[in-house]
Write a protein that holds these residues in place. Structure first.
Motif: not given
Length: 211
Positions: A56-57, A152, A178, A188
């Motif tokens: 991520g992100p 992430v 997440t 998140h």
């Protein structure tokens, strides 16, 4: 000496056996130290944090589409509602990561395990959020979506020491998890619902991580 050659062969064999015995003991000691070293690493991973892998992100958005299906006619007409759940995903148009780490060696008995401490500044730009707009699969479908979330994922969330997220210079609340089943461990931050309008988005993430 009656059999000098036999005596020499016997002496060589004896020396060889003694060397084999010594080498066997050394090999056993090496394997024992190796096993204890691996045990020390596992102990650090259990109490500190394991090796880190970060994804991520990414932007994620959960949506549900519902539609009606009619069967029969007249008094026998039956209307059933069907639904499908799907997730929209989007990666940044531009991603810049400034990471600074330093060694944090930890000792377990005779063994030193090379852990680390890191601070990461992540800038992610999304040129458009058009991929966050759902597409209907049925002409009479009705779709509802949650606000977009920035997520992430990481392999060991115990290594997170601090995290902050801003979107368009506005601070967001960071939550654990997440909301994405394939990569559940991580964090998140929910974006405001109006940010799903398709305009550009600039995200900044500060992350203190150990591993």
């Amino acid at each position: 000496m009656k059999f000098p050659l036999l005596a020499k062969v016997g002496a060589i064999a004896l020396v060889g056996m003694m060397l084999m015995l010594v080498l066997t003991r050394i090999e056993g000691l090496v394997w024992e130290r190796k096993a204890r070293g691996e045990e020390a690493v596992r102990g650090v991973e259990h109490s500190h944090a394991a090796a880190q892998a970060v994804l991520g992100p990414l932007l994620m958005r959960s949506c549900v589409e519902e539609w009606d299906t009619a069967t029969g006619a007249g008094a026998n007409r039956v209307v059933t509602t069907s639904r499908r759940e799907f997730t929209l995903q989007q990666s940044p148009t531009r991603l810049a990561v400034d990471g600074r780490t330093k060694a944090d060696p930890l000792r377990r008995g005779l063994f030193k395990v090379n852990a680390w401490i890191g601070h990461f500044a992540i800038a992610a730009d999304f040129a458009t959020l058009a991929p966050m707009q759902p597409a209907l699969e049925h002409p009479d479908g009705r779709v509802k979506c949650a606000p977009p979330a920035l997520m992430v994922a990481m392999s060991d969330v115990r290594g997170v020491r601090a995290a902050s997220v801003t979107a368009d210079a506005q601070a967001l609340s960071v939550e654990p998890g997440t909301m994405f089943g394939a990569y559940a461990g991580g964090l998140h931050a929910m974006l405001p619902a109006q940010r799903a309008d398709g305009g550009p988005l600039a995200v900044h993430l500060e992350l203190d991580l150990v591993g």
